[in-house]
Design a protein around this motif. Structure first.
Motif, short mmCIF file in Angstrom:
data_model
loop_
_atom_site.label_atom_id
_atom_site.label_comp_id
_atom_site.label_asym_id
_atom_site.label_seq_id
_atom_site.Cartn_x
_atom_site.Cartn_y
_atom_site.Cartn_z
N ARG A 160 0.95 -0.89 0.44
CA ARG A 160 0.23 0.35 -0.14
C ARG A 160 0.91 0.70 0.28
N ILE A 161 2.16 1.03 0.20
CA ILE A 161 2.68 1.94 -0.14
C ILE A 161 3.51 2.61 -1.15
N ALA A 162 3.36 4.20 -1.38
CA ALA A 162 4.00 4.24 -3.04
C ALA A 162 4.43 5.36 -2.86
N TRP A 163 5.94 5.05 -2.88
CA TRP A 163 6.54 6.25 -2.80
C TRP A 163 7.31 7.82 -4.40
N SER A 164 7.08 8.75 -4.18
CA SER A 164 7.67 9.41 -5.17
C SER A 164 7.97 10.61 -4.89
N THR A 165 8.98 11.48 -5.89
CA THR A 165 9.31 12.74 -5.68
C THR A 165 8.23 13.29 -6.21
N PHE A 166 9.33 15.20 -5.70
CA PHE A 166 8.89 16.09 -6.19
C PHE A 166 9.56 16.21 -7.84
N SER A 167 10.27 15.96 -8.01
CA SER A 167 10.54 15.43 -9.72
C SER A 167 9.94 14.90 -10.28
N ALA A 168 9.28 13.51 -10.01
CA ALA A 168 8.25 13.04 -11.08
C ALA A 168 7.02 13.89 -10.65
N LEU A 169 6.88 14.01 -9.62
CA LEU A 169 5.24 14.88 -10.12
C LEU A 169 5.65 16.17 -10.96
N ASP A 170 6.40 16.77 -10.86
CA ASP A 170 6.85 17.96 -12.39
C ASP A 170 7.47 17.49 -13.06
N GLN A 171 7.94 15.77 -13.70
CA GLN A 171 7.57 15.78 -15.09
C GLN A 171 6.74 15.42 -15.41
N ALA A 172 5.88 14.67 -14.41
CA ALA A 172 4.25 14.23 -14.74
C ALA A 172 3.32 15.86 -15.43
N ILE A 173 3.68 16.46 -15.10
CA ILE A 173 2.78 17.69 -14.71
C ILE A 173 2.87 17.73 -16.04
N ASP A 174 4.80 18.06 -16.96
CA ASP A 174 5.15 18.27 -18.18
C ASP A 174 4.95 17.65 -19.41
N GLU A 175 4.67 16.57 -18.66
CA GLU A 175 4.77 14.69 -19.70
C GLU A 175 2.78 15.89 -20.07
N LEU A 176 1.38 15.89 -19.39
CA LEU A 176 0.33 15.68 -19.40
C LEU A 176 -0.35 17.02 -20.07
N LEU A 177 1.13 18.28 -19.53
CA LEU A 177 0.90 19.30 -20.33
C LEU A 177 1.03 19.37 -22.12
N ALA A 178 2.37 18.38 -22.25
CA ALA A 178 3.22 18.99 -23.52
C ALA A 178 1.46 17.57 -24.55
N ASP A 179 0.70 16.54 -23.81
CA ASP A 179 0.72 15.17 -24.41
C ASP A 179 -1.04 16.23 -24.99
N GLY A 180 -1.02 15.95 -26.18
CA GLY A 180 -1.22 16.83 -27.87
C GLY A 180 -3.37 16.40 -27.74
N PHE A 239 -2.72 26.86 -15.96
CA PHE A 239 -1.86 27.42 -15.32
C PHE A 239 -1.78 27.55 -13.89
N LEU A 240 -2.58 26.75 -13.38
CA LEU A 240 -2.29 26.10 -12.08
C LEU A 240 -0.79 25.26 -11.89
N LEU A 241 -1.27 24.91 -12.77
CA LEU A 241 -0.48 23.67 -13.00
C LEU A 241 1.50 24.20 -13.10
N ARG A 242 1.80 24.90 -13.70
CA ARG A 242 2.62 26.14 -14.30
C ARG A 242 3.33 26.93 -12.94
N GLU A 243 1.84 27.59 -12.25
CA GLU A 243 2.35 27.74 -10.97
C GLU A 243 2.56 26.57 -9.62
N LEU A 244 2.24 26.02 -9.92
CA LEU A 244 2.47 24.82 -8.99
C LEU A 244 4.38 24.40 -9.09
N GLN A 245 4.19 24.28 -10.39
CA GLN A 245 5.75 23.55 -10.39
C GLN A 245 6.61 25.34 -10.35
N THR A 246 6.37 25.73 -10.86
CA THR A 246 6.80 27.10 -9.63
C THR A 246 7.30 27.47 -8.38
#
Length: 197
Positions: A126-146, A156-163
């Motif tokens: 039940r334990i899942a470990w993730s990094t903020f870098s993985a979250l940042d990358q997931a946001i990049d992939e989401l925003l780049a997905d045509g 805007f909100l996703l970019r602000e979260l990354q910032t």
């Protein structure tokens, strides 16, 4: 250019500020995008918070549709490296024991480069470990997905979260190394801080 101040939570404690900001963004996204980002952090590409099904057949009568949600996801956020404690993780897992949800997980979100020792010593699926870098990358992939139709507000909100994550020093590695091959590439790297192959 990235903004220097964040539009998110003003909690004074870093963990609370980051967690509240993450939840504020997730709450503002469409269900599909919430599931995609959480799925990326949980490493479950088919993660579903809510299931929609036409004419579910389970015995006698057949209703026209079913909307089902049975998920409990606890989140533990650490904003400093090497701060995960086994006793805290075990305490969180105990909170999952009394639940009847079909999906139960504890997401531990940290800036660590490798799985924290406290997590690797606990054998619990039940334990899942993730990094903020993985979250940042997931946001990049989401925003780049045509294939995704993302509103300007969501982007805007996703970019602000990354910032905010960048400004908090939660993305990237403290052990980052850049290897620049070839003697002709060195001048290009000095001029542009990049290597182009």
């Amino acid at each position: 250019p990235p903004m220097t101040s964040s539009i998110f939570s003003t909690y004074s404690t870093g963990e609370n500020r980051v967690t509240a900001s993450l939840l504020a963004v997730l709450r503002s996204l469409s269900l599909d995008r919430i599931e995609r980002l959480l799925g990326a952090m949980l490493e479950q590409s088919e993660f579903q918070l809510v299931q929609f099904q036409n004419q579910p057949a389970k015995g006698g009568t057949v209703p026209d549709a079913m909307i089902l949600s049975s998920c409990r996801l606890l989140v533990e956020t650490k904003t400093e490296r090497n701060q995960v404690k086994a006793t805290q993780i075990q305490g969180h897992l105990k909170q999952l024991e009394d639940g009847k949800e079909s999906t139960q997980a504890l997401l531990v979100l940290t800036p660590d480069e490798t799985v924290p020792k406290a997590i690797s010593t606990i054998d619990d699926e039940r334990i899942a470990w993730s990094t903020f870098s993985a979250l940042d990358q997931a946001i990049d992939e989401l925003l780049a997905d045509g294939r995704e139709v993302i509103s300007d507000r969501e982007a805007f909100l996703l970019r602000e979260l990354q910032t905010m994550l960048l400004n908090e020093g939660l993305t990237g590695s403290k052990k980052g190394v850049l290897v620049v091959p070839a003697r002709k590439a060195w001048r290009e790297y000095l001029n542009y801080h990049a290597y182009v192959c």
